[in-house]
Design a protein around this motif. Structure first.
Motif, short mmCIF file in Angstrom:
data_model
loop_
_atom_site.label_atom_id
_atom_site.label_comp_id
_atom_site.label_asym_id
_atom_site.label_seq_id
_atom_site.Cartn_x
_atom_site.Cartn_y
_atom_site.Cartn_z
N ILE A 176 -40.43 -39.29 5.63
CA ILE A 176 -40.91 -39.15 7.01
C ILE A 176 -40.20 -40.14 7.68
O ILE A 176 -40.31 -41.47 7.39
CB ILE A 176 -42.47 -39.15 7.14
N SER A 177 -39.32 -39.76 8.69
CA SER A 177 -38.79 -40.62 9.53
C SER A 177 -38.75 -40.53 11.11
O SER A 177 -39.44 -39.89 11.47
CB SER A 177 -36.93 -40.94 8.94
N GLN A 178 -37.91 -41.41 11.78
CA GLN A 178 -38.06 -41.39 13.08
C GLN A 178 -36.60 -41.31 13.69
O GLN A 178 -36.01 -41.80 13.22
CB GLN A 178 -39.06 -42.28 13.88
N ASN A 179 -36.38 -40.85 15.12
CA ASN A 179 -35.31 -41.11 15.50
C ASN A 179 -35.33 -41.46 17.03
O ASN A 179 -34.60 -41.27 17.92
CB ASN A 179 -34.42 -39.65 15.66
N ASN A 180 -36.38 -42.42 17.08
CA ASN A 180 -36.80 -43.01 18.60
C ASN A 180 -37.41 -42.06 19.47
O ASN A 180 -37.90 -42.49 20.49
CB ASN A 180 -35.51 -43.78 19.15
N SER A 181 -37.34 -40.74 19.24
CA SER A 181 -38.21 -39.95 20.07
C SER A 181 -38.90 -38.90 19.48
O SER A 181 -39.83 -38.14 20.13
CB SER A 181 -37.01 -39.24 21.30
N ALA A 182 -38.76 -38.66 18.22
CA ALA A 182 -39.38 -37.54 17.53
C ALA A 182 -39.60 -38.13 15.75
O ALA A 182 -38.91 -38.90 15.30
CB ALA A 182 -38.85 -36.42 17.47
N VAL A 183 -40.50 -37.46 15.31
CA VAL A 183 -40.74 -37.71 13.88
C VAL A 183 -39.92 -36.62 13.17
O VAL A 183 -39.97 -35.42 13.51
CB VAL A 183 -42.31 -37.70 13.52
N GLN A 184 -39.68 -36.98 12.08
CA GLN A 184 -38.56 -35.81 11.25
C GLN A 184 -39.36 -35.84 9.61
O GLN A 184 -39.76 -36.97 9.35
CB GLN A 184 -37.20 -36.31 11.00
N PHE A 185 -39.69 -34.58 9.34
CA PHE A 185 -40.40 -34.45 8.04
C PHE A 185 -39.11 -33.95 7.04
O PHE A 185 -39.03 -32.69 7.43
CB PHE A 185 -41.60 -33.63 7.83
N ASN A 186 -38.55 -34.62 6.16
CA ASN A 186 -37.54 -34.34 5.70
C ASN A 186 -37.42 -34.29 4.16
O ASN A 186 -38.30 -34.79 3.37
CB ASN A 186 -36.35 -35.63 5.70
N THR A 187 -36.79 -33.14 3.57
CA THR A 187 -37.02 -32.98 2.09
C THR A 187 -35.46 -32.60 1.64
O THR A 187 -34.64 -32.40 2.46
CB THR A 187 -37.85 -31.38 1.97
N SER A 188 -35.08 -33.07 0.54
CA SER A 188 -33.62 -32.96 0.10
C SER A 188 -33.06 -31.61 0.32
O SER A 188 -33.98 -30.45 0.01
CB SER A 188 -33.65 -33.68 -1.47
N SER A 189 -32.00 -31.82 0.55
CA SER A 189 -31.16 -30.35 0.60
C SER A 189 -29.75 -30.46 0.47
O SER A 189 -28.93 -29.53 0.92
CB SER A 189 -31.64 -29.76 2.22
N TYR A 227 -26.15 -30.21 -1.02
CA TYR A 227 -25.62 -29.24 -1.95
C TYR A 227 -25.22 -29.78 -3.33
O TYR A 227 -25.18 -29.10 -4.31
CB TYR A 227 -24.34 -28.74 -1.23
N ARG A 228 -25.11 -31.21 -3.56
CA ARG A 228 -24.73 -31.90 -4.53
C ARG A 228 -25.86 -31.56 -5.57
O ARG A 228 -25.77 -31.76 -6.85
CB ARG A 228 -24.06 -33.19 -4.58
N LEU A 229 -27.10 -31.28 -5.08
CA LEU A 229 -28.49 -31.41 -5.77
C LEU A 229 -28.49 -30.07 -6.28
O LEU A 229 -29.64 -29.89 -7.01
CB LEU A 229 -29.54 -31.82 -5.31
N LYS A 230 -27.88 -28.93 -5.96
CA LYS A 230 -28.10 -27.38 -6.08
C LYS A 230 -26.82 -26.64 -7.03
O LYS A 230 -25.83 -27.34 -6.99
CB LYS A 230 -28.32 -26.77 -4.85
N GLU A 231 -27.35 -26.01 -7.72
CA GLU A 231 -26.34 -24.70 -8.20
C GLU A 231 -26.94 -23.53 -8.36
O GLU A 231 -28.01 -23.21 -7.94
CB GLU A 231 -25.90 -25.31 -9.51
N ASN A 232 -26.15 -22.40 -8.73
CA ASN A 232 -26.42 -21.09 -8.89
C ASN A 232 -26.75 -20.40 -7.65
O ASN A 232 -27.66 -19.63 -7.59
CB ASN A 232 -27.54 -20.94 -9.96
N GLU A 233 -26.39 -20.63 -6.54
CA GLU A 233 -26.58 -20.21 -5.31
C GLU A 233 -26.14 -18.75 -5.18
O GLU A 233 -25.08 -18.39 -5.46
CB GLU A 233 -26.22 -20.98 -4.20
#
Length: 190
Positions: free
Chosen positions: A67-80, A82-88
């Motif tokens: 959970i982070s911020q960019n000085n004007s909004a909150v961001q709810f982030n999850t890992s995405s 491509y180096r963490l994924k396979e078999n797309e």
């Protein structure tokens, strides 16, 4: 509070509790706001874009979300990454699966006067299983203040953001069909 003779946290004169800093303006502050908010405030004391309030790590200590911020909004982030994924594989049945979802208007029993839009978790679980946490009709026991064992529901939850890939795929399929129909209509009109 000290750890190995190094200050780790302190209660400030303001009543705030500071973690990882010794002043009220830096680091992480967690406090109860007594004026315009009726809850707890978590404040990143830095003025940096992307300041992280909360990081989530897996067993290998790799960040999997934040959970982070960019000085004007909150961001709810999850890992995405491509180096963490396979078999797309492209989603090719978006419209078919989307048509299986059953959106409803309803109210929660605890707020009878407020109607919201949403889904029932158990109906989504077979269509987008990664969006659902918990088991249908699960219960758990607890001991009440009188020492008596009680049973309560253990509700399922939904992460509606997990529906976005399916919605995007269905929209792309629909756009392709619309474009194909427009081309056929143009051909017929010539």
């Amino acid at each position: 509070f000290n750890i190995s003779n190094s200050e780790a946290a302190r209660f400030m004169a303001s009543g705030n509790f500071a973690i990882g800093n010794t002043v009220d303006t830096a680091g992480l502050r967690i406090y109860r706001h007594l004026q315009s908010y009726a809850g707890i405030i978590i404040q990143n004391g830095t003025n940096n874009t992307g300041g992280v309030f909360q990081g989530f790590h897996n067993y290998a200590n790799s960040r999997i979300g934040s959970i982070s911020q960019n000085n004007s909004a909150v961001q709810f982030n999850t890992s995405s990454d491509y180096r963490l994924k396979e078999n797309e594989v492209a989603i090719s049945d978006g419209i078919t699966r989307l048509k299986q979802l059953k959106p409803y208007k309803f109210n929660f029993k605890i707020q009878a006067d407020k109607t919201v839009d949403g889904f029932f978790a158990h109906e989504v679980s077979s269509i987008v299983p990664e969006a659902i946490t918990g088991t249908k009709d699960a219960t758990e026991t607890y001991t009440d203040d009188n020492g008596d064992e009680q049973t309560k529901i253990k509700p399922q939850s939904i992460d509606q953001s997990k529906l976005v890939p399916l919605l995007t795929a269905a929209l792309q399929e629909a756009i392709t069909e619309i474009e194909s129909l427009k081309t056929r209509v143009t051909t017929l009109e010539e």
